[in-house]
Design a protein around this motif. Structure first.
Motif, PDB file in Angstrom:
ATOM      1  N   THR A 226       0.800  -1.227   0.000  1.00 51.03           N
ATOM      2  CA  THR A 226       0.000   0.000   0.000  1.00 51.03           C
ATOM      3  C   THR A 226       0.834   1.278   0.000  1.00 51.03           C
ATOM      4  OG1 THR A 226      -0.162  -0.018   2.420  1.00 51.03           O
ATOM      5  CG2 THR A 226      -1.890  -1.148   1.186  1.00 51.03           C
ATOM      6  N   ARG A 227       2.087   1.209   0.481  1.00 52.23           N
ATOM      7  CA  ARG A 227       2.880   2.442   0.610  1.00 52.23           C
ATOM      8  C   ARG A 227       4.336   2.189   0.261  1.00 52.23           C
ATOM      9  NH1 ARG A 227       0.416   7.465   1.074  1.00 52.23           N
ATOM     10  NH2 ARG A 227       1.775   8.930   2.160  1.00 52.23           N
ATOM     11  N   ALA A 234       7.555   0.815  -5.973  1.00 49.95           N
ATOM     12  CA  ALA A 234       6.188   0.772  -6.504  1.00 49.95           C
ATOM     13  C   ALA A 234       6.147   0.007  -7.822  1.00 49.95           C
ATOM     14  CB  ALA A 234       5.653   2.186  -6.692  1.00 49.95           C
ATOM     15  N   ASP A 235       7.114   0.266  -8.676  1.00 48.40           N
ATOM     16  CA  ASP A 235       7.188  -0.418  -9.969  1.00 48.40           C
ATOM     17  C   ASP A 235       7.295  -1.923  -9.763  1.00 48.40           C
ATOM     18  OD1 ASP A 235       7.504  -0.907 -12.708  1.00 48.40           O
ATOM     19  OD2 ASP A 235       9.650  -0.510 -12.665  1.00 48.40           O
ATOM     20  N   PHE A 236       8.139  -2.329  -8.832  1.00 48.76           N
ATOM     21  CA  PHE A 236       8.335  -3.756  -8.611  1.00 48.76           C
ATOM     22  C   PHE A 236       7.151  -4.393  -7.897  1.00 48.76           C
ATOM     23  CE2 PHE A 236      10.267  -7.595  -6.891  1.00 48.76           C
ATOM     24  CZ  PHE A 236      10.878  -8.080  -8.044  1.00 48.76           C
ATOM     25  N   MET A 237       6.404  -3.611  -7.122  1.00 53.53           N
ATOM     26  CA  MET A 237       5.300  -4.159  -6.344  1.00 53.53           C
ATOM     27  C   MET A 237       3.964  -4.092  -7.072  1.00 53.53           C
ATOM     28  SD  MET A 237       6.862  -5.302  -3.767  1.00 53.53           S
ATOM     29  CE  MET A 237       5.433  -5.863  -2.868  1.00 53.53           C
ATOM     30  N   GLY A 238       3.996  -3.881  -8.381  1.00 48.03           N
ATOM     31  CA  GLY A 238       2.776  -4.010  -9.161  1.00 48.03           C
ATOM     32  C   GLY A 238       2.090  -2.728  -9.572  1.00 48.03           C
ATOM     33  N   TYR A 239       2.712  -1.585  -9.316  1.00 50.38           N
ATOM     34  CA  TYR A 239       2.146  -0.313  -9.778  1.00 50.38           C
ATOM     35  C   TYR A 239       2.542  -0.124 -11.246  1.00 50.38           C
ATOM     36  CZ  TYR A 239       0.946   1.036  -4.985  1.00 50.38           C
ATOM     37  OH  TYR A 239       0.387   1.098  -3.727  1.00 50.38           O
ATOM     38  N   ARG A 347      -5.302   6.540  -3.673  1.00 50.36           N
ATOM     39  CA  ARG A 347      -4.621   5.417  -4.315  1.00 50.36           C
ATOM     40  C   ARG A 347      -3.596   5.862  -5.356  1.00 50.36           C
ATOM     41  NH1 ARG A 347      -5.777   1.216  -0.979  1.00 50.36           N
ATOM     42  NH2 ARG A 347      -8.023   0.980  -0.657  1.00 50.36           N
ATOM     43  N   LEU A 348      -3.522   7.137  -5.594  1.00 51.20           N
ATOM     44  CA  LEU A 348      -2.578   7.676  -6.571  1.00 51.20           C
ATOM     45  C   LEU A 348      -1.401   8.268  -5.796  1.00 51.20           C
ATOM     46  CD1 LEU A 348      -3.418   9.638  -9.788  1.00 51.20           C
ATOM     47  CD2 LEU A 348      -1.723  10.560  -8.219  1.00 51.20           C
ATOM     48  N   LEU A 349      -0.235   7.656  -5.944  1.00 49.44           N
ATOM     49  CA  LEU A 349       0.930   8.067  -5.166  1.00 49.44           C
ATOM     50  C   LEU A 349       1.869   8.908  -6.015  1.00 49.44           C
ATOM     51  CD1 LEU A 349       1.659   4.700  -3.298  1.00 49.44           C
ATOM     52  CD2 LEU A 349       0.170   6.593  -2.606  1.00 49.44           C
ATOM     53  N   VAL A 350       2.439   9.935  -5.393  1.00 51.57           N
ATOM     54  CA  VAL A 350       3.295  10.897  -6.086  1.00 51.57           C
ATOM     55  C   VAL A 350       4.685  10.837  -5.460  1.00 51.57           C
ATOM     56  CG1 VAL A 350       3.641  13.309  -6.696  1.00 51.57           C
ATOM     57  CG2 VAL A 350       1.308  12.380  -6.576  1.00 51.57           C
ATOM     58  N   TYR A 351       5.684  10.478  -6.276  1.00 55.11           N
ATOM     59  CA  TYR A 351       7.051  10.281  -5.789  1.00 55.11           C
ATOM     60  C   TYR A 351       8.006  11.288  -6.435  1.00 55.11           C
ATOM     61  CZ  TYR A 351       5.503   5.702  -4.123  1.00 55.11           C
ATOM     62  OH  TYR A 351       4.846   4.681  -3.480  1.00 55.11           O
ATOM     63  N   PRO A 352       9.068  11.666  -5.718  1.00 54.15           N
ATOM     64  CA  PRO A 352      10.118  12.465  -6.359  1.00 54.15           C
ATOM     65  C   PRO A 352      10.699  11.709  -7.544  1.00 54.15           C
ATOM     66  CG  PRO A 352      10.413  12.425  -3.975  1.00 54.15           C
ATOM     67  CD  PRO A 352       9.351  11.418  -4.299  1.00 54.15           C
ATOM     68  N   ALA A 353      10.967  12.437  -8.624  1.00 53.85           N
ATOM     69  CA  ALA A 353      11.571  11.804  -9.804  1.00 53.85           C
ATOM     70  C   ALA A 353      13.027  11.493  -9.508  1.00 53.85           C
ATOM     71  CB  ALA A 353      11.447  12.723 -11.016  1.00 53.85           C
ATOM     72  N   GLY A 354      13.554  10.574 -10.276  1.00 51.56           N
ATOM     73  CA  GLY A 354      14.952  10.175 -10.108  1.00 51.56           C
ATOM     74  C   GLY A 354      15.163   8.850 -10.779  1.00 51.56           C
TER      75      GLY A 354
END
Length: 370
Positions: A226-227, A234-239, A347-354
């Motif tokens: 969930t987080r 996130a990419d690896f966990m199915g997002y 449910r929409l998560l926002v992450y710093p780019a990198g």
């Protein structure tokens, strides 16, 4: 079984020819825990397991079992059980003899060997196969023998290196249940390597996600599901939906983002101030096909590809602004359908780019198929 209260990996590192395969792994494992080391190929998870087993010397760091330092000990003196991906059974020995082999090497009394071997055979439910050779067994049965051989001498820790990767889908599900059952019934402490996030989520008490030899996140299955700590996890966990964007406004944990001409509202994870480049992450199951269109995070899209997956359909769609997205729904949809989609901002998560080159390559590949 040798009792211990905790196992400590302190700054465990390993280099190969000047290349870092594992860097500063810090992890405390409590007795009875099931830990999964998770990540894509080359992330360092098998290196970590081999360092723990004593099959690879450390370049830096130390490993402690309570107050005893063990990274300086050879593998046979650590008292760990090991289950390999390839089973590593002796082809000329019967099931019973394979399981008893380690006990005989330890020169246990014959009656003790007989008792422990019989108990291990019973635990993995191979009573009808004890006199067969490995070549006469199915893949799942061979894996059961390998597990029995690892637990028969009552190790303080069991190490498993992708033990189910050679099995078909049905057997993998069955063996997952068996491994968890044995872990619980025997009170094992287990470290399990896998690249399969579903497998890790279903088995482990805690997951350690690695990328390029470094820990990205340690947490419970629920926490990682969930987080995720960053967009790589996130990419690896199915997002599957990862979109580049830019923060228009940040208000506490809430963020409004512009992405491919769409204004989206979501939960900010990490530092991302107004104007910052970010990555937006959404699970396919969190995109709702909403006939009314919704009022928040509403998207108009055209269904391009549909895959039947039983109760649900998996689909790829493209928004009116050209953004490709993946969704799952129980609604009947077909290629060419015009749909209204909605995403819950929680449910929409926002992450710093990198390190977003992977996202760019994915977008380029998607555009090339249009």
């Amino acid at each position: 079984m040798s009792a211990f209260s905790h196992l400590l990996l302190d700054g465990v590192s390993r280099r190969f020819g000047g290349q870092d395969a594992l860097t500063d792994l810090d992890l405390t494992i409590g007795t009875g825990e099931f830990i999964a080391l998770l990540g894509p190929s080359g992330c360092g998870k098998s290196t970590a397991l081999n360092c723990l087993a004593g099959l690879l010397p450390l370049t830096r760091g130390s490993i402690w079992q309570d107050e005893r330092r063990i990274d300086t000990l050879p593998p046979e003196r650590r008292g760990f059980g090991m289950v390999f991906q390839s089973y590593a059974l002796f082809p000329h020995l019967t099931v019973r003899a394979n399981i008893a082999f380690g006990l005989r090497m330890r020169r246990l009394p014959k009656e003790e060997i007989r008792r422990r071997t019989a108990e291990a055979v019973r635990l993995v439910r191979l009573e009808d196969h004890v006199d067969k050779l490995p070549g006469q067994l199915s893949g799942g049965q061979q894996q059961r023998v390998a597990i029995a051989r690892a637990v028969v001498f009552e190790p303080s820790l069991v190490l498993m290196d992708e033990p189910l990767s050679n099995l078909d889908a049905k057997l993998r599900l069955e063996m997952r249940t068996e491994i968890r059952r044995l872990h619980q019934s025997l009170g094992l402490t287990t470290v399990y390597v896998t690249h399969d996030q579903e497998e890790a989520l279903s088995l482990a008490d805690r997951l350690v996600v690695l990328r390029e030899g470094r820990v990205q996140q340690i947490g419970s299955p629920r926490e990682l599901h969930t987080r995720p700590a960053n967009w790589h996890v996130a990419d690896f966990m199915g997002y599957r939906n990862l979109w580049r964007g830019r923060v228009q406004r940040r208000d506490g944990s809430r963020a409004t983002v512009e992405s491919s001409g769409q204004r989206l509202h979501g939960e900010a994870v990490g530092d991302s101030a107004d104007g910052a480049d970010v990555v937006v992450a959404v699970r396919p199951e969190d995109i709702r096909v909403d006939g009314a269109g919704g009022t928040t995070n509403a998207l108009s899209a055209t269904i391009e590809v549909v895959e039947y997956q039983g109760r649900e359909l998996a689909a790829e769609a493209r928004t009116d602004t050209g953004q490709s997205l993946h969704l799952r729904t129980e609604q009947r949809i077909a290629p060419g359908d015009q749909v209204k989609l909605a995403i819950d901002p929680r449910r929409l998560l926002v992450y710093p780019a990198g390190g977003t080159a992977d996202i760019d390559r994915r977008a380029d590949a998607s555009a090339a198929t249009r």
